[in-house]
Write a protein that holds these residues in place. Structure first.
Motif, PDB file in Angstrom:
ATOM      1  N   GLU A 170       0.835  -1.202   0.000  1.00 50.42           N
ATOM      2  CA  GLU A 170       0.000   0.000   0.000  1.00 50.42           C
ATOM      3  C   GLU A 170       0.876   1.261   0.000  1.00 50.42           C
ATOM      4  N   ALA A 171       1.994   1.213   0.705  1.00 49.09           N
ATOM      5  CA  ALA A 171       2.913   2.348   0.707  1.00 49.09           C
ATOM      6  C   ALA A 171       3.536   2.537  -0.674  1.00 49.09           C
ATOM      7  N   LYS A 172       3.893   1.431  -1.347  1.00 46.80           N
ATOM      8  CA  LYS A 172       4.443   1.523  -2.700  1.00 46.80           C
ATOM      9  C   LYS A 172       3.434   2.134  -3.659  1.00 46.80           C
ATOM     10  N   ASN A 173       2.163   1.761  -3.502  1.00 47.23           N
ATOM     11  CA  ASN A 173       1.114   2.250  -4.400  1.00 47.23           C
ATOM     12  C   ASN A 173       0.692   3.678  -4.063  1.00 47.23           C
ATOM     13  N   GLY A 174       1.197   4.231  -2.964  1.00 47.58           N
ATOM     14  CA  GLY A 174       0.857   5.598  -2.591  1.00 47.58           C
ATOM     15  C   GLY A 174      -0.441   5.719  -1.820  1.00 47.58           C
ATOM     16  N   ARG A 175      -1.036   4.611  -1.411  1.00 44.18           N
ATOM     17  CA  ARG A 175      -2.306   4.666  -0.694  1.00 44.18           C
ATOM     18  C   ARG A 175      -2.115   5.057   0.771  1.00 44.18           C
ATOM     19  N   THR A 176      -1.180   4.396   1.454  1.00 41.00           N
ATOM     20  CA  THR A 176      -0.871   4.717   2.845  1.00 41.00           C
ATOM     21  C   THR A 176       0.637   4.790   2.980  1.00 41.00           C
ATOM     22  N   LEU A 177       1.182   6.014   2.893  1.00 41.70           N
ATOM     23  CA  LEU A 177       2.645   6.159   2.872  1.00 41.70           C
ATOM     24  C   LEU A 177       3.269   5.841   4.222  1.00 41.70           C
ATOM     25  N   SER A 178       2.548   6.154   5.319  1.00 40.11           N
ATOM     26  CA  SER A 178       3.155   5.979   6.640  1.00 40.11           C
ATOM     27  C   SER A 178       2.115   5.488   7.631  1.00 40.11           C
ATOM     28  N   LEU A 179       2.603   4.964   8.764  1.00 39.83           N
ATOM     29  CA  LEU A 179       1.756   4.473   9.845  1.00 39.83           C
ATOM     30  C   LEU A 179       2.178   5.170  11.143  1.00 39.83           C
ATOM     31  N   PHE A 180       1.193   5.410  12.039  1.00 39.91           N
ATOM     32  CA  PHE A 180       1.461   6.017  13.332  1.00 39.91           C
ATOM     33  C   PHE A 180       1.176   5.009  14.441  1.00 39.91           C
ATOM     34  N   CYS A 190       4.772   9.707  20.016  1.00 40.04           N
ATOM     35  CA  CYS A 190       4.395   8.535  19.223  1.00 40.04           C
ATOM     36  C   CYS A 190       5.506   8.264  18.218  1.00 40.04           C
ATOM     37  N   ALA A 191       5.366   7.186  17.458  1.00 37.31           N
ATOM     38  CA  ALA A 191       6.336   6.823  16.414  1.00 37.31           C
ATOM     39  C   ALA A 191       5.650   6.839  15.062  1.00 37.31           C
ATOM     40  N   ARG A 192       6.427   7.096  14.004  1.00 36.31           N
ATOM     41  CA  ARG A 192       5.909   7.073  12.634  1.00 36.31           C
ATOM     42  C   ARG A 192       6.851   6.250  11.772  1.00 36.31           C
ATOM     43  N   VAL A 193       6.309   5.349  10.973  1.00 31.12           N
ATOM     44  CA  VAL A 193       7.137   4.470  10.147  1.00 31.12           C
ATOM     45  C   VAL A 193       6.689   4.550   8.689  1.00 31.12           C
ATOM     46  N   TYR A 194       7.672   4.606   7.775  1.00 30.79           N
ATOM     47  CA  TYR A 194       7.448   4.499   6.336  1.00 30.79           C
ATOM     48  C   TYR A 194       7.981   3.130   5.916  1.00 30.79           C
ATOM     49  N   LEU A 195       7.081   2.155   5.696  1.00 31.97           N
ATOM     50  CA  LEU A 195       7.542   0.804   5.381  1.00 31.97           C
ATOM     51  C   LEU A 195       8.289   0.757   4.060  1.00 31.97           C
ATOM     52  N   ASN A 196       7.937   1.631   3.108  1.00 32.23           N
ATOM     53  CA  ASN A 196       8.656   1.661   1.818  1.00 32.23           C
ATOM     54  C   ASN A 196       9.687   2.785   1.773  1.00 32.23           C
ATOM     55  N   GLY A 197       9.989   3.382   2.930  1.00 36.21           N
ATOM     56  CA  GLY A 197      11.030   4.402   2.993  1.00 36.21           C
ATOM     57  C   GLY A 197      10.537   5.786   2.629  1.00 36.21           C
ATOM     58  N   ASP A 198      11.308   6.779   3.042  1.00 35.94           N
ATOM     59  CA  ASP A 198      11.001   8.180   2.756  1.00 35.94           C
ATOM     60  C   ASP A 198      12.307   8.913   2.504  1.00 35.94           C
ATOM     61  N   GLY A 199      12.277   9.933   1.629  1.00 37.19           N
ATOM     62  CA  GLY A 199      13.482  10.713   1.348  1.00 37.19           C
ATOM     63  C   GLY A 199      14.552   9.860   0.708  1.00 37.19           C
ATOM     64  N   GLY A 215      12.089   3.345  -1.229  1.00 30.68           N
ATOM     65  CA  GLY A 215      12.213   2.207  -2.142  1.00 30.68           C
ATOM     66  C   GLY A 215      13.275   1.211  -1.740  1.00 30.68           C
ATOM     67  N   THR A 216      14.185   1.560  -0.809  1.00 30.27           N
ATOM     68  CA  THR A 216      15.275   0.657  -0.441  1.00 30.27           C
ATOM     69  C   THR A 216      15.331   0.371   1.055  1.00 30.27           C
ATOM     70  N   HIS A 217      14.787   1.264   1.892  1.00 25.26           N
ATOM     71  CA  HIS A 217      14.893   1.128   3.336  1.00 25.26           C
ATOM     72  C   HIS A 217      13.537   1.346   4.010  1.00 25.26           C
TER      73      HIS A 217
END
Length: 556
Positions: A419-429, A443-452, A456-458
């Motif tokens: 979903e993060a790759k497809n741009g639907r849900t970029l991050s989770l809280f 709180c914490a925030r995570v980008y499963l498909n990476g940010d910045g 795409g790699t981390h």
């Protein structure tokens, strides 16, 4: 694209250099530095600045105002409301400018983006003589270079005698000292004249007037003469030669004694140095062992990411809205009481119907009781909904941490990453957690498909300071050490962690003015290749732990 992302993605459209403009329109001037716009960006109110100047504006103390300073300006300047201005960049690149060699006589005008190419071929640019390796230090205009080269005294021409290429200014020295073919007289004055220098060298070996040096020259005799004169000198200078030899021998003895003393000093120094070197080797060995221990205990510190461009979404889960456990239990008892009342009413209705009381009013009594029962059913339904909501809030409250530690379980990793790759849900809280019951809210925030830089790699992981009820009683900026951990689900010994201390000058750790501050953390926390192994990913689930050092926080 907001300012926080421009710095890494900016397209360099403004040409280099500081040219002289033909007629610079004020709209192409930066409001901050008052010079021509370079890599233009635009504020939300339409004013333009250089990209670098825009970043410098945010180094000033808050609150920030737009440099335009008129009634159309936004009240407060924000990074996320400053965008790249491609149109202004293209227009700036086409501004008419004078050639940089205008002072040398060039009268051409061209677009700024064409200036660099023009200068390469401009006839009025200053160039150095190509004979600079031969010693010429002249700089001249490109259009005059050809004339200079034809007259330059540092160009090479063939020697008249030996035909070797010789620098013109050095020709005389060449002929008087080096030329092989030039005719010269015997330097000993034997009468032989005008022979090439290369042949004269052979003659000097057999020249009857070749000078001979005294064989005692090495001890100080400076006599020079013909062979016959040298023999006569040897006969009459015996005592002188003996005296010179004696003095020379004495000086040699003195030098020998000096050398012995120096050797003794060197030997002592060598011994001391060897001793010192052994001690240094021991210390280096112990330091190396200590370094190895530290290398096993400390990971390489990762660079902190630049402030993220996106603003955080508002969180609705607030601790104050969560019901206490005793409230939920009370609601449950009330609901059970209503249910018992319904059963009693139903039993009474059944008895009334069976006994046939009140004759013809039986139907009306039944209708009244049925209405009462329907009303009770509605109230019970509403209570069921309220109880379900309170149960959910109680679960959230029971999972809320008040010791500065968050343990976050993320299920369905594969689906959420896609979903993060497809741009639907970029991050989770994550759910909020606290340093204490009345402490900082985070709180914490995570980008499963990476940010910045990690996109795409981390997996990117960030820490967020949230607005809490007791912020006015807490010290700011937030200064507690934060450790972010990816838990090892296999052996428990290979946890990946990153620790940082907040930057006091960063807006991320100041007192929140909105629901959340800008996140801060690591955009390259862990690569997908390492994350998606059984060590960290099992049953499509990962665990993230955030530890905040609560030492030094004085409770309100």
């Amino acid at each position: 694209m907001a300012l926080s992302s421009v710095k890494s993605l900016s397209m360099q459209q403004t040409p280099l250099g500081r040219p002289s403009f033909v007629n610079l329109d004020p709209k192409y001037k930066c409001l901050e530095c008052r010079d021509v716009l370079r890599d233009a960006v635009q504020t939300l109110c339409g004013h333009r600045m250089c990209e670098e100047c825009a970043f410098k504006v945010f180094e000033k103390s808050s609150p920030l105002r737009c440099p335009g300073n008129d009634e159309t300006c936004v009240p407060t300047l924000k990074k996320e409301e400053i965008f790249r201005d491609p149109s202004a960049r293209r227009e700036t690149a086409t501004l008419p400018v004078y050639c940089s060699n205008k002072d040398q006589g060039c009268t051409q005008e061209m677009q700024w983006k064409q200036l660099e190419e023009h200068i390469l071929d401009c006839d009025f640019k200053s160039v150095q003589c190509v004979y600079e390796p031969n010693g010429c230090g002249i700089f001249t205009l490109k259009k005059n270079l050809e004339d200079h080269l034809q007259r330059c005294e540092y160009r090479k021409e063939p020697c008249f005698f030996c035909k070797d290429d010789v620098v013109i200014v050095h020709r005389q020295d060449h002929e008087s000292m080096e030329c092989r073919k030039i005719l010269i007289d015997c330097p000993n004055g034997c009468g032989i004249a005008e022979r090439p220098r290369e042949d004269m060298k052979e003659h000097e070996l057999d020249c009857p007037k070749r000078p001979f040096h005294c064989k005692f020259s090495n001890v100080g005799c400076d006599f020079t003469g013909s062979k016959e004169e040298l023999e006569k000198h040897d006969q009459i200078s015996f005592d002188h030669h003996l005296q010179l030899t004696t003095l020379y021998t004495a000086s040699i003895d003195l030098q020998s004694m000096e050398i012995q003393r120096e050797l003794q000093d060197i030997s002592e120094s060598r011994h001391n140095l060897k001793k010192t070197n052994d001690q240094c080797l021991q210390e280096v060995g112990s330091l190396r062992e200590e370094m190895e221990v530290r290398k096993r205990a400390i990971k390489e510190i990762k660079l902190q990411s630049v402030a993220l461009a996106e603003r955080m979404i508002h969180m609705e889960r607030r601790v104050e809205d969560c019901a206490r456990k005793n409230t939920v239990e009370k609601q449950g008892r009330d609901l059970q009481g209503l249910r018992d009342g319904q059963i009693n009413l139903s039993n009474r209705l059944t008895r009334l119907e069976q006994n046939g009381l009140y004759g013809g009013d039986r139907q009306s009594i039944g209708d009244n009781v049925a209405g009462i029962l329907q009303n009770h059913d509605r109230q019970i339904g509403l209570m069921d909904i309220r109880l379900t909501e309170l149960d959910l809030r109680l679960q959230i409250q029971e999972t809320t941490s008040f010791n500065g530690v968050l343990l976050w379980k993320i299920r369905d990793y594969t689906r959420r990453k896609q979903e993060a790759k497809n741009g639907r849900t970029l991050s989770l809280f994550s759910q909020p957690f606290y340093t204490s019951q009345f402490g900082y809210k985070m709180c914490a925030r995570v980008y499963l498909n990476g940010d910045g830089m990690g996109k795409g790699t981390h997996m990117s992981l960030f820490f967020v300071v949230m607005r809490g009820d007791f912020d006015n009683l807490l010290p700011w900026p937030f200064q507690q050490k934060v450790t972010m951990v990816l838990m090892d689900q296999d052996t428990g010994t290979n946890r990946l962690s990153d620790t940082f201390r907040p930057d006091e000058n960063s807006n991320s750790f100041r007192k929140p003015q909105t629901e959340m501050n800008i996140a801060s953390g690591c955009p390259v926390f862990v690569s997908h290749t390492m994350l998606e192994t059984k060590t960290y990913l099992q049953e499509d689930t990962i665990f993230i732990k955030i530890e905040v050092d609560t030492n030094g926080i004085n409770p309100p």
